[in-house]
Enzyme design. Structure first.
Site, PDB file in Angstrom:
ATOM      1  N   ASP A   1       3.888 -15.701  -0.578  1.00  0.00           N
ATOM      2  CA  ASP A   1       2.747 -14.870  -0.976  1.00  0.00           C
ATOM      3  C   ASP A   1       3.142 -13.701  -1.872  1.00  0.00           C
ATOM      4  O   ASP A   1       2.302 -12.859  -2.198  1.00  0.00           O
ATOM      5  CB  ASP A   1       2.040 -14.303   0.268  1.00  0.00           C
ATOM      6  CG  ASP A   1       1.006 -15.268   0.858  1.00  0.00           C
ATOM      7  OD1 ASP A   1       0.493 -16.131   0.110  1.00  0.00           O
ATOM      8  OD2 ASP A   1       0.709 -15.143   2.059  1.00  0.00           O
TER       9      ASP A   1
ATOM     10  N   HIS B   1      -9.561  -8.631   2.709  1.00  0.00           N
ATOM     11  CA  HIS B   1      -9.075  -7.484   1.928  1.00  0.00           C
ATOM     12  C   HIS B   1     -10.263  -6.926   1.139  1.00  0.00           C
ATOM     13  O   HIS B   1     -11.105  -7.699   0.654  1.00  0.00           O
ATOM     14  CB  HIS B   1      -8.015  -7.902   0.903  1.00  0.00           C
ATOM     15  CG  HIS B   1      -6.613  -7.996   1.413  1.00  0.00           C
ATOM     16  ND1 HIS B   1      -5.735  -8.979   0.978  1.00  0.00           N
ATOM     17  CD2 HIS B   1      -5.916  -7.229   2.280  1.00  0.00           C
ATOM     18  CE1 HIS B   1      -4.562  -8.806   1.575  1.00  0.00           C
ATOM     19  NE2 HIS B   1      -4.646  -7.757   2.377  1.00  0.00           N
TER      20      HIS B   1
ATOM     21  N   CYS C   1      -5.588 -10.093  -6.884  1.00  0.00           N
ATOM     22  CA  CYS C   1      -4.475 -10.153  -5.922  1.00  0.00           C
ATOM     23  C   CYS C   1      -3.137 -10.266  -6.634  1.00  0.00           C
ATOM     24  O   CYS C   1      -2.116  -9.817  -6.113  1.00  0.00           O
ATOM     25  CB  CYS C   1      -4.622 -11.356  -4.998  1.00  0.00           C
ATOM     26  SG  CYS C   1      -6.088 -11.361  -3.987  1.00  0.00           S
TER      27      CYS C   1
ATOM     28  N   ARG D   1      -6.741  -6.005   7.818  1.00  0.00           N
ATOM     29  CA  ARG D   1      -5.339  -5.790   7.472  1.00  0.00           C
ATOM     30  C   ARG D   1      -4.967  -4.302   7.551  1.00  0.00           C
ATOM     31  O   ARG D   1      -4.256  -3.868   8.434  1.00  0.00           O
ATOM     32  CB  ARG D   1      -5.041  -6.337   6.073  1.00  0.00           C
ATOM     33  CG  ARG D   1      -5.330  -7.828   5.915  1.00  0.00           C
ATOM     34  CD  ARG D   1      -4.361  -8.682   6.709  1.00  0.00           C
ATOM     35  NE  ARG D   1      -4.571 -10.100   6.495  1.00  0.00           N
ATOM     36  CZ  ARG D   1      -4.002 -10.820   5.542  1.00  0.00           C
ATOM     37  NH1 ARG D   1      -3.175 -10.253   4.690  1.00  0.00           N
ATOM     38  NH2 ARG D   1      -4.249 -12.099   5.423  1.00  0.00           N
TER      39      ARG D   1
ATOM     40  N   ARG E   1       4.886 -11.737   5.796  1.00  0.00           N
ATOM     41  CA  ARG E   1       4.934 -11.018   4.511  1.00  0.00           C
ATOM     42  C   ARG E   1       5.772  -9.735   4.578  1.00  0.00           C
ATOM     43  O   ARG E   1       5.914  -9.035   3.559  1.00  0.00           O
ATOM     44  CB  ARG E   1       3.506 -10.696   4.022  1.00  0.00           C
ATOM     45  CG  ARG E   1       2.640 -11.934   3.785  1.00  0.00           C
ATOM     46  CD  ARG E   1       1.418 -11.631   2.929  1.00  0.00           C
ATOM     47  NE  ARG E   1       1.777 -11.224   1.564  1.00  0.00           N
ATOM     48  CZ  ARG E   1       0.904 -10.801   0.657  1.00  0.00           C
ATOM     49  NH1 ARG E   1      -0.384 -10.733   0.974  1.00  0.00           N
ATOM     50  NH2 ARG E   1       1.298 -10.444  -0.556  1.00  0.00           N
TER      51      ARG E   1
HETATM   52  N1  ARG Z   1      -2.123 -15.209   1.481  1.00  0.00           N
HETATM   53  C1  ARG Z   1      -2.200 -13.809   1.190  1.00  0.00           C
HETATM   54  C2  ARG Z   1      -2.529 -13.039   2.454  1.00  0.00           C
HETATM   55  O1  ARG Z   1      -3.313 -13.523   3.221  1.00  0.00           O
HETATM   56  C3  ARG Z   1      -3.230 -13.549   0.132  1.00  0.00           C
HETATM   57  C4  ARG Z   1      -3.264 -12.128  -0.311  1.00  0.00           C
HETATM   58  C5  ARG Z   1      -4.319 -11.852  -1.318  1.00  0.00           C
HETATM   59  N2  ARG Z   1      -4.182 -10.566  -1.860  1.00  0.00           N
HETATM   60  C6  ARG Z   1      -5.183  -9.693  -2.047  1.00  0.00           C
HETATM   61  N3  ARG Z   1      -4.934  -8.587  -2.687  1.00  0.00           N
HETATM   62  N4  ARG Z   1      -6.390  -9.932  -1.568  1.00  0.00           N
HETATM   63  O2  ARG Z   1      -2.012 -11.971   2.686  1.00  0.00           O
END
Ligand code: ARG
Length: 270
Positions: free
Chosen positions: A69, A168, A262, A139, A94
């Site tokens: 990612d 997000h 993203c 998040r 991550r």
């Molecule tokens: N697979 C990543 C996650 O879930 C995607 C992140 C997407 N980034 C964003 N800025 N929305 O963390």
């Protein structure tokens, strides 16, 4: 037509060399579904070239193996007036991206603050003129909003995200310029919707079809909005409001829950 208010932007991106969908930390990710790494790279190259053609600068950070990612550079930091608030990811998968992005900024002469609280960078923290819009609910922690205000020295408005598909802030809202945004109201709590109506009475309202193709995960330089080509209703609304639009296809990256924004971290030097 809107007056031309775009300025040259500096973006940081990460080539999706190691892109894959091997775990599931948002509802878009299906580790059992096929994906095409070569197509992801070519879609990303087109996005990068789009910024270069607009006259913007694109810096690159080296992609690291084992971090599929890492292409989502927006999650790497929040940068305002040359100050960098580094990130702390919610998910262990991550976590190692955070020091890699922090190191890039240190190597490029920035003053980096390492956060005490979980925040996923510009995924959830968006500069909007003189203020910052900050998402929470999935998040980025609410506690990090106060930390963001302290470090980046701009007023922070908390927005509560309620739909796991729009985990997000940058999947549900796009800052178009210093005074306006586009957003998908059902992604926000009733109170946050009321705040957005108060702050942005002339906002562009995306529909469910726009949101479902991550149409709001768009990058605006104040004049031209780069957004997923599939977001046809949002594109028409933006054009009607006087913005120029460029549609890009990043369908492979959407399999991980990401779009153009993203992949793009804005580096705002002082
Ligand atoms: N697979 C990543 C996650 O879930 C995607 C992140 C997407 N980034 C964003 N800025 N929305 O963390």
């Amino acid at each position: 037509m809107r007056p031309s208010v775009s300025v040259m932007r500096r973006y940081l991106m990460c080539r999706p060399t190691h892109f894959a969908v091997t775990y599931r930390i948002n509802p878009w990710m299906d580790p059992t579904a096929p994906y095409d790494n070569a197509l992801a790279v070519s879609q990303w190259e087109t996005l990068r070239q789009t910024y270069l053609d607009l006259g913007h600068t694109v810096d690159l950070i080296d992609p690291l193996p084992g971090l599929p990612d890492m292409v989502f550079a927006a999650n790497g930091a929040t940068v305002v007036d040359g100050r960098v608030l580094a990130v702390q990811f919610r998910d262990a998968e991550r976590a190692d991206e955070a020091p890699a992005y922090a190191a890039w900024f240190r190597e490029h002469g920035f003053d980096v603050t390492v956060p005490k609280h979980t925040n996923e960078g510009e995924g959830d923290i968006l500069l909007a003129g003189d203020i910052m819009l900050a998402g929470t609910g999935f998040r980025t922690s609410h506690a990090s909003h106060a930390e963001t205000q302290e470090v980046l020295q701009r007023p922070v408005i908390t927005l509560q995200l309620v739909d796991p598909a729009y985990y997000h802030l940058d999947t549900a809202l796009c800052v178009l310029d210093d005074t306006n945004v586009a957003y998908f109201p059902p992604a926000f709590s009733p109170g946050s919707q009321a705040v957005l109506r108060q702050l942005y009475p002339h906002a562009i309202i995306a529909n469910a079809e726009d949101a479902a193709v991550l149409g709001l995960n768009a990058v605006s330089d104040g004049r031209t909005v780069v957004l997923p080509v599939q977001a046809t209703h949002l594109t028409a609304e933006l054009k009607a409001a006087g913005y120029q639009t460029i549609g890009v296809d990043v369908s492979e990256l959407r399999k991980a829950g990401g779009g153009p924004k993203c992949c793009t971290l804005e580096v705002r030097s002082s």
